[in-house]
Design a protein around this motif. Sequence first.
Motif, PDB file in Angstrom:
ATOM      1  N   ARG A 122      31.102 -11.000 -38.700  1.00  0.00           N
ATOM      2  CA  ARG A 122      29.782 -10.396 -38.833  1.00  0.00           C
ATOM      3  C   ARG A 122      28.985 -11.208 -39.864  1.00  0.00           C
ATOM      4  O   ARG A 122      29.561 -11.959 -40.650  1.00  0.00           O
ATOM      5  CB  ARG A 122      29.910  -8.956 -39.330  1.00  0.00           C
ATOM      6  CG  ARG A 122      30.506  -8.011 -38.328  1.00  0.00           C
ATOM      7  CD  ARG A 122      30.505  -6.561 -38.886  1.00  0.00           C
ATOM      8  NE  ARG A 122      30.669  -5.625 -37.812  1.00  0.00           N
ATOM      9  CZ  ARG A 122      31.823  -5.365 -37.219  1.00  0.00           C
ATOM     10  NH1 ARG A 122      32.910  -5.967 -37.630  1.00  0.00           N
ATOM     11  NH2 ARG A 122      31.886  -4.510 -36.218  1.00  0.00           N
ATOM     12  N   ARG A 129      35.766  -9.832 -34.269  1.00  0.00           N
ATOM     13  CA  ARG A 129      36.699  -9.966 -33.149  1.00  0.00           C
ATOM     14  C   ARG A 129      37.665 -11.111 -33.466  1.00  0.00           C
ATOM     15  O   ARG A 129      37.292 -12.098 -34.093  1.00  0.00           O
ATOM     16  CB  ARG A 129      35.909 -10.282 -31.873  1.00  0.00           C
ATOM     17  CG  ARG A 129      36.700 -10.500 -30.637  1.00  0.00           C
ATOM     18  CD  ARG A 129      35.821 -10.755 -29.391  1.00  0.00           C
ATOM     19  NE  ARG A 129      34.718 -11.663 -29.621  1.00  0.00           N
ATOM     20  CZ  ARG A 129      33.422 -11.299 -29.637  1.00  0.00           C
ATOM     21  NH1 ARG A 129      33.071 -10.060 -29.427  1.00  0.00           N
ATOM     22  NH2 ARG A 129      32.486 -12.197 -29.863  1.00  0.00           N
ATOM     23  N   ASP A 144      44.256   2.837 -36.796  1.00  0.00           N
ATOM     24  CA  ASP A 144      43.718   1.862 -35.848  1.00  0.00           C
ATOM     25  C   ASP A 144      43.877   2.421 -34.434  1.00  0.00           C
ATOM     26  O   ASP A 144      44.635   3.368 -34.212  1.00  0.00           O
ATOM     27  CB  ASP A 144      44.438   0.514 -35.960  1.00  0.00           C
ATOM     28  CG  ASP A 144      44.063  -0.268 -37.216  1.00  0.00           C
ATOM     29  OD1 ASP A 144      42.972  -0.032 -37.765  1.00  0.00           O
ATOM     30  OD2 ASP A 144      44.876  -1.118 -37.634  1.00  0.00           O
ATOM     31  N   THR A 160      39.298  -6.175 -31.620  1.00  0.00           N
ATOM     32  CA  THR A 160      37.946  -5.960 -32.142  1.00  0.00           C
ATOM     33  C   THR A 160      38.026  -5.097 -33.389  1.00  0.00           C
ATOM     34  O   THR A 160      38.986  -4.335 -33.580  1.00  0.00           O
ATOM     35  CB  THR A 160      37.036  -5.299 -31.090  1.00  0.00           C
ATOM     36  OG1 THR A 160      37.603  -4.037 -30.714  1.00  0.00           O
ATOM     37  CG2 THR A 160      36.869  -6.191 -29.866  1.00  0.00           C
ATOM     38  N   ASP A 162      35.626  -2.451 -35.829  1.00  0.00           N
ATOM     39  CA  ASP A 162      34.343  -1.774 -36.015  1.00  0.00           C
ATOM     40  C   ASP A 162      33.861  -2.040 -37.438  1.00  0.00           C
ATOM     41  O   ASP A 162      34.547  -2.711 -38.227  1.00  0.00           O
ATOM     42  CB  ASP A 162      34.429  -0.281 -35.672  1.00  0.00           C
ATOM     43  CG  ASP A 162      35.318   0.530 -36.611  1.00  0.00           C
ATOM     44  OD1 ASP A 162      35.602   0.080 -37.749  1.00  0.00           O
ATOM     45  OD2 ASP A 162      35.715   1.639 -36.215  1.00  0.00           O
ATOM     46  N   ALA A 163      32.679  -1.536 -37.770  1.00  0.00           N
ATOM     47  CA  ALA A 163      32.077  -1.838 -39.086  1.00  0.00           C
ATOM     48  C   ALA A 163      32.956  -1.370 -40.244  1.00  0.00           C
ATOM     49  O   ALA A 163      32.919  -1.944 -41.332  1.00  0.00           O
ATOM     50  CB  ALA A 163      30.692  -1.218 -39.173  1.00  0.00           C
ATOM     51  N   THR A 166      38.276  -0.721 -38.622  1.00  0.00           N
ATOM     52  CA  THR A 166      39.283  -0.179 -37.721  1.00  0.00           C
ATOM     53  C   THR A 166      39.496  -1.145 -36.565  1.00  0.00           C
ATOM     54  O   THR A 166      38.543  -1.660 -35.991  1.00  0.00           O
ATOM     55  CB  THR A 166      38.846   1.206 -37.190  1.00  0.00           C
ATOM     56  OG1 THR A 166      38.604   2.058 -38.313  1.00  0.00           O
ATOM     57  CG2 THR A 166      39.907   1.821 -36.302  1.00  0.00           C
ATOM     58  N   ARG A 167      40.756  -1.386 -36.242  1.00  0.00           N
ATOM     59  CA  ARG A 167      41.132  -2.387 -35.248  1.00  0.00           C
ATOM     60  C   ARG A 167      41.410  -1.728 -33.898  1.00  0.00           C
ATOM     61  O   ARG A 167      41.943  -0.622 -33.834  1.00  0.00           O
ATOM     62  CB  ARG A 167      42.386  -3.118 -35.726  1.00  0.00           C
ATOM     63  CG  ARG A 167      42.187  -3.746 -37.083  1.00  0.00           C
ATOM     64  CD  ARG A 167      43.485  -4.003 -37.802  1.00  0.00           C
ATOM     65  NE  ARG A 167      43.198  -4.542 -39.127  1.00  0.00           N
ATOM     66  CZ  ARG A 167      44.033  -5.307 -39.795  1.00  0.00           C
ATOM     67  NH1 ARG A 167      45.210  -5.610 -39.305  1.00  0.00           N
ATOM     68  NH2 ARG A 167      43.690  -5.762 -40.979  1.00  0.00           N
ATOM     69  N   ARG A 168      41.090  -2.459 -32.824  1.00  0.00           N
ATOM     70  CA  ARG A 168      41.331  -1.983 -31.463  1.00  0.00           C
ATOM     71  C   ARG A 168      41.779  -3.173 -30.617  1.00  0.00           C
ATOM     72  O   ARG A 168      41.192  -4.253 -30.708  1.00  0.00           O
ATOM     73  CB  ARG A 168      40.051  -1.400 -30.884  1.00  0.00           C
ATOM     74  CG  ARG A 168      40.145  -1.002 -29.419  1.00  0.00           C
ATOM     75  CD  ARG A 168      38.808  -0.519 -28.857  1.00  0.00           C
ATOM     76  NE  ARG A 168      38.186   0.512 -29.637  1.00  0.00           N
ATOM     77  CZ  ARG A 168      38.420   1.834 -29.510  1.00  0.00           C
ATOM     78  NH1 ARG A 168      39.288   2.252 -28.624  1.00  0.00           N
ATOM     79  NH2 ARG A 168      37.788   2.690 -30.272  1.00  0.00           N
TER      80      ARG A 168
END
Length: 187
Positions: A122, A129, A144, A160, A162-163, A166-168
């Motif tokens: 970012r 990512r 996560d 990925t 999030d702000a 947290t991982r996905r």
Amino acid sequence: MLLSKVASPVLRVVLILAAMVSASPAPAAAAGADSSARPRLPEPWRPWTQEEWTAPAGRYCTFPLRVQVVSQDVRVRVVDRYSDGAVRREEFTGPLVVDFVDVSTGRMTRRDAGGSGAADYRPDGGWLRYTIVGPAGFGFRAGDHYPQGYYLLDGLHVITFDAAGTRRMAVAVGKQDNVCQTLAGPA
């Protein structure tokens, strides 16, 4: 979807990578801009060192997990920057062999983790990512959006963030070996 009709997993990885590269923003030079103001991209490869580390019990595994480097020759290069010069995307590649160690028992497993990856950031420097063409290691924590553990990912995987960080696991084509389970042994 086209990928479901392709028989070869390797060909699927190539097609996905080609789609990702073609969807990546290409740096555009402003009309009349001084080409020396921004470096030519991609920038040259440079050495990168994987540091050894220990995660406390509960972060990835129920036990303290240590990653010890056996051998490495990893390189990194910047392939895109934001207009202010901050890194937008980096690529990593090169051989890496590590020992994953359960610190509480001393049990270990040696693995090849020398795949390739692309890290997208970012504008504030946080992760957006991480794309892996494995084998490569990656950890998921409680909270996560993937089962907690430290994984050796082989194939194509896209994580990925999030702000809040947290991982996905957004894409998982290939193997996901949870080294926490491997080191814990049979139940």
